[in-house]
Write an enzyme that holds these catalytic residues in place. Structure first.
Site, short mmCIF file in Angstrom:
data_model
loop_
_atom_site.label_atom_id
_atom_site.label_comp_id
_atom_site.label_asym_id
_atom_site.label_seq_id
_atom_site.Cartn_x
_atom_site.Cartn_y
_atom_site.Cartn_z
N HIS A 65 -3.71 -8.26 5.61
CA HIS A 65 -4.74 -7.27 5.94
C HIS A 65 -6.07 -7.52 5.21
O HIS A 65 -7.15 -7.47 5.79
CB HIS A 65 -4.26 -5.87 5.54
C1 BDR Z 1 -2.70 -2.37 2.64
O1 BDR Z 1 -1.71 -1.88 1.72
C2 BDR Z 1 -1.45 -2.85 0.75
O2 BDR Z 1 -0.07 -3.01 0.56
C3 BDR Z 1 -2.12 -4.13 1.17
O3 BDR Z 1 -2.62 -4.83 0.05
C4 BDR Z 1 -3.23 -3.68 2.09
O4 BDR Z 1 -4.43 -3.44 1.39
C5 BDR Z 1 -2.06 -2.48 4.01
O5 BDR Z 1 -1.56 -1.24 4.41
#
Ligand code: BDR
Ligand code: CA
Length: 320
Positions: A243
């Site tokens: 992400h």
């Molecule tokens: C987000 O949550 C975290 O676990 C990841 O780093 C990302 O920023 C995705 O939902």
């Protein structure tokens, strides 16, 4: 050269985001003005230790400072089951010491003062962004380019049926920020788009090759293996959603994407709907727009961009 401040919680996908930003910094395309950390995937001090470790390996001497220790209105929850016991999968590095209270905010303040075109990228909970709004309202208002990874906007969540992790960890911060965003609004990269950027073992092998002699290359297998296993256990295949790296590319405009102007709201207090985010796409609320919601990104181009950045970095290594 674009000045960039990143507020993150490394975290495995945050780590890949930092590697990409470090590459662009060495290529002279951006300047990393500072890195601050939020509590989310791990504690803020551990996240700062992790970020420092990544930047030290890649010879970036920008300041790295832990931000607020946790949300103001709910207890901190971290997620060792997703990102490993200390946020770097099977790797462990020391946490950073706690900085003097507010030192992180001084980095933000200085960034805004020195760089009117500063890009702020937030890839963790919005705790620091909301705190900065309280402590530095004038500087907050001058933030012109803010890009956030967060929310499962009008979409299924990854933490509850309707909530994404970053918004769920500190729902009040997210609600506040969208209740009163900086003057220029926020570009929001929600889960529906970011979860499409996947790295699997074959892509990881290529990434490690592309990173060549850079010292981070040899560390990535232990970091990513944990994330592959987590996603596999979730029924999402032996691969990982990256992400935060895609969010950085969108923030910097290094990947084609589509967005639209809309009104976002986040639920903070309802136990079942904590962290749920909604976009009023049909104008039912008659409220002014507060965000640009990213609705699509060119994922093939994102992979190509990562290849470009890492290969070019490796070709110039050592960079001093
Ligand atoms: C987000 O949550 C975290 O676990 C990841 O780093 C990302 O920023 C995705 O939902
Ligand atoms: Ca993150």
């Amino acid at each position: 050269m674009t000045p960039v401040l990143i507020d993150c919680d490394p975290g495995i996908d945050d780590t890949l985001a930092l590697i990409y930003l470090a590459a662009l910094h060495h290529l002279g395309e951006i300047e990393i003005v500072g890195v601050t950390t939020t509590a989310g995937n791990t504690t803020a001090t551990q996240a700062a230790g992790n970020a420092r470790w990544v930047l030290d390996l890649l010879l970036i001497d920008a300041p790295v400072l832990p931000g607020r220790p946790g949300p103001r209105h709910v207890e901190l929850t971290t997620t060792p089951e997703t990102h490993g016991p200390t946020g770097l999968g099977y790797l462990e590095v020391p946490a950073a010491p706690e900085g003097p209270e507010g030192e992180w905010a001084a980095v933000w303040e200085g960034g805004v003062d020195k760089h009117p075109d500063l890009k702020l990228i937030v890839t963790g909970p919005l705790t620091n962004l909301a705190a900065f709004r309280h402590s530095h309202p004038e500087h907050y208002a001058r933030l012109r380019r803010v890009t956030v990874m967060g929310g499962a906007v009008n979409y299924r969540g990854n933490t509850t049926p309707t909530a994404e992790w970053n918004f769920w960890v500190d729902p009040h911060a997210a609600a506040e920020v969208f209740g009163d965003p900086p003057a220029a609004g926020i570009r929001l990269c929600s889960l529906e788009v970011t979860e499409q950027f996947l790295i699997d073992p074959a892509r990881l092998t290529r990434l490690v090759q592309d990173l060549g002699g850079t010292p981070i290359a040899g560390e990535l297998a232990d970091v990513l293996r944990f994330y592959f296993e987590f996603h596999h256990a979730q029924g999402e295949g032996y691969q990982a959603q990256i992400h935060d790296l895609l969010t950085c590319m969108i923030a910097l405009g290094t990947v084609p994407y589509e967005d639209l102007s809309t009104t976002i709201a986040v639920e903070a207090d309802s136990p079942l709907m904590r962290g749920t985010s909604v976009a009023d796409l049909r104008g039912h609320w008659h409220r002014s727009h507060n965000a640009r919601l990213v609705t699509a990104a060119d994922i093939d181009a994102a992979h190509a961009e990562l290849t470009r950045a890492t290969r070019t970095l490796a070709a110039r290594w050592p960079v001093r």
